[in-house]
Design an enzyme around this catalytic site. Structure first.
Site, short mmCIF file in Angstrom:
data_model
loop_
_atom_site.label_atom_id
_atom_site.label_comp_id
_atom_site.label_asym_id
_atom_site.label_seq_id
_atom_site.Cartn_x
_atom_site.Cartn_y
_atom_site.Cartn_z
N GLU A 1 59.68 49.58 41.86
CA GLU A 1 59.53 48.15 42.06
C GLU A 1 60.97 47.55 42.40
OE1 GLU A 1 57.72 46.45 38.62
OE2 GLU A 1 56.00 47.59 38.48
N ASN B 1 58.38 54.21 44.17
CA ASN B 1 57.27 53.58 43.42
C ASN B 1 57.31 52.03 43.46
OD1 ASN B 1 54.77 54.27 42.25
ND2 ASN B 1 55.58 53.59 40.46
N HIS C 1 47.41 48.44 41.55
CA HIS C 1 46.98 47.86 40.32
C HIS C 1 45.93 46.72 41.16
CE1 HIS C 1 49.10 49.23 37.21
NE2 HIS C 1 50.37 49.21 37.85
N GLU D 1 49.39 54.25 39.92
CA GLU D 1 49.13 53.36 38.82
C GLU D 1 47.67 52.79 38.98
OE1 GLU D 1 52.18 50.97 37.50
OE2 GLU D 1 53.57 52.30 38.10
N ASP E 1 44.40 50.93 38.59
CA ASP E 1 43.35 50.09 37.94
C ASP E 1 42.69 49.27 38.62
OD1 ASP E 1 45.25 48.60 37.79
OD2 ASP E 1 45.94 49.15 35.51
O1 G3I Z 1 57.80 49.17 21.79
C1 G3I Z 1 57.57 47.81 21.26
C2 G3I Z 1 57.43 47.66 19.95
O2 G3I Z 1 58.29 48.18 19.24
C3 G3I Z 1 57.13 46.13 19.55
O3 G3I Z 1 56.71 46.16 18.08
C4 G3I Z 1 55.74 45.58 20.38
C5 G3I Z 1 55.67 44.31 20.19
O4 G3I Z 1 55.04 43.69 21.54
O5 G3I Z 1 56.01 45.74 21.83
C6 G3I Z 1 56.50 47.18 22.13
O6 G3I Z 1 56.86 47.09 23.54
C7 G3I Z 1 55.89 47.14 24.55
C8 G3I Z 1 55.78 48.37 25.24
O7 G3I Z 1 54.86 48.05 26.36
C9 G3I Z 1 55.20 49.35 24.61
O8 G3I Z 1 54.01 49.23 24.17
C10 G3I Z 1 56.03 45.96 25.14
O9 G3I Z 1 56.11 44.58 24.48
C11 G3I Z 1 55.11 45.50 26.39
O10 G3I Z 1 55.45 44.50 27.38
C12 G3I Z 1 55.14 46.88 27.28
O11 G3I Z 1 54.13 46.64 28.17
C13 G3I Z 1 54.38 47.75 29.20
C14 G3I Z 1 54.73 47.31 30.53
O12 G3I Z 1 54.72 48.11 31.59
C15 G3I Z 1 56.12 46.93 30.49
O13 G3I Z 1 56.47 45.96 31.55
C16 G3I Z 1 53.01 48.33 29.75
O14 G3I Z 1 52.54 49.14 28.10
C17 G3I Z 1 52.89 49.29 30.79
O15 G3I Z 1 51.50 49.66 30.93
C18 G3I Z 1 53.38 48.57 31.97
O16 G3I Z 1 53.52 49.70 32.75
C19 G3I Z 1 54.08 49.22 34.18
C20 G3I Z 1 54.70 50.23 34.96
O17 G3I Z 1 55.52 51.08 34.13
C21 G3I Z 1 55.22 49.72 36.23
N1 G3I Z 1 53.94 49.29 36.91
C22 G3I Z 1 53.38 48.15 36.48
C23 G3I Z 1 52.97 48.40 35.14
C24 G3I Z 1 51.80 47.50 34.33
O18 G3I Z 1 52.81 46.30 34.11
#
Ligand code: G3I
Length: 379
Positions: free
Chosen positions: A168, A217, A253, A286, A288
């Protein structure tokens, strides 16, 4: 009275028959059923089919998620556990457990492994950018970036097939995304462009593993012509400057209203990079298909109509992917999640239904549709 009872019975039988045809269209009901045709086998003449998982999905060999991922997919990526904040949360403190587990799983199962990601503006700890409470110098940021890339890629040399070296970096309004990377590194080599942080990441990755596929990517480059053009211009300049970019990752996406002709146009724009690098490859990284318009938090129901629209769009999409594979561009399609229950698109106030497998692992209509597309195109 008798006639009414028989009428009710007839309607009930009809309803149960319809339900039955829906969920057992091909003689199986759940994603982990032995009789359910494996997605990756159906598509093996065109491309790998992968999915994003979390390390705990590999823990219980009898769980529906393990049985589903092991059966249907032959490429894997971590949803979060190979990002910078997971691998090196503080400077010099590397955490390998999750990736080591993933490497072992992929080796045992003969699956391809994607690494996501060596550089991102999000999920990247602040320490990369600060020095004694101030902005770090360009030299220090580059040193930390190169150290991260070199250490990670060296450890997984020959084990990770494809790295999302940068994620990104293209802005939504054209040019590069405004980020700490761009702001602090800037035009470090003084050649008039600010691709320097990207270039350093690719150069370090290539030095660490000459055989890994190095990808750039991004999202919406499959849907927005202007963003595809920005990506084209950036990659063109870097390829001309000798930066080892092997391929473009289309995150994808998308939604049930995505226009596949627009997508074809975006692929064509980026396909022109082959004039500079003839073996440039595309991966869908990615995938969906959300069922609501972006930002619409009111809709909550997965109606029959939406289901049909989604199946039709998945059909069109996989027909397009086959076309791109046959043109020699595409060799991997990776879903961002495993089932409707395992998707970042779900919000507390709104469930989404983006995947081929339902919340309870039921084989959705779109799964059968995607299989049918493969059957129809088999040679
Ligand atoms: O690890 C912490 C945890 O310690 C905490 O308790 C919890 C509370 O909210 O958060 C946890 O972190 C989360 C993390 O995922 C792991 O589960 C974050 O809040 C959450 O924002 C994060 O979201 C991820 C997101 O990227 C971050 O921007 C999504 O799971 C993941 O699917 C998403 O993936 C991205 C790709 O990497 C790049 N392209 C877009 C895609 C979708 O957004």
């Amino acid at each position: 009275m008798k006639r009414i009872t028989s009428l009710i019975l007839a309607v009930l039988m009809l309803l149960s028959l319809t339900a039955c045809t829906d969920s057992s269209r091909g003689g199986a009901t759940y994603s982990y059923d032995e009789e359910a045709p494996a997605l990756h086998e159906a598509y093996d003449q065109w491309f790998k089919i992968g999915c994003a998982i979390n390390s705990w999905n590999l823990d219980d060999l009898d769980s529906p998620e393990y049985k589903t991922l092991a059966k249907h997919f032959n490429a894997f990526v971590f949803e979060n556990e190979s990002k910078q904040d997971a691998i090196q949360p503080s400077e010099g403190n590397f955490r390998w457990d999750a990736m080591d587990k993933m490497v072992a799983f992929c080796e045992e199962n003969g699956a391809t492994l994607r690494g996501h990601t060596l550089l991102w503006h999000s999920q990247c700890p602040d320490w990369f950018f600060t020095d004694n409470g101030q902005d770090a110098s360009a030299e220090l940021v580059i040193e930390r970036l190169r150290n991260h890339v070199t250490t990670v890629v060296t450890r997984y040399k020959g084990k990770v097939d494809s790295w999302d070296v940068v994620n990104e970096v293209i802005g939504d309004g054209g040019g590069l995304r405004d980020s700490n990377w761009l702001r602090l590194v800037g035009d470090y080599d003084g050649d008039g462009d600010k691709y320097d942080f990207i270039e350093q990441a690719f150069l370090a990755a290539r030095e660490a593993d000459p055989d890994a596929r190095l990808m750039i990517n991004d999202y919406s480059i499959e849907a927005s012509e202007s963003k595809a053009v920005s990506m084209y211009l950036a990659v063109k300049k870097m390829l001309e400057d000798g930066i080892p970019i092997d391929g473009i990752g289309f995150q994808s996406h998308i939604g049930i209203n995505t226009n596949i002709d627009d997508m074809r146009r975006c692929f064509e724009i980026l396909g022109k990079l082959r004039e500079i690098k003839p073996d440039l490859i595309f991966e869908v990284t990615e995938l969906d298909m959300g069922v609501y318009n972006w930002g619409d938090n009111n809709e909550t129901e997965y109606t029959k109509e939406i289901e049909e629209q989604q199946s039709a769009k998945y059909r069109e999409l996989f027909e397009f992917y086959i076309e791109q594979a046959e043109l020699g561009y595409l060799d991997s399609v990776v879903f961002w999640g495993l089932s409707d229950n395992h998707s970042w698109l779900n919000k507390s106030e709104q469930k989404n239904y983006p995947m081929l497998f339902g919340r309870d692992w039921v084989l959705k209509d779109c799964y059968w549709e995607v299989l049918e597309v493969a059957e129809e195109h088999k040679k």
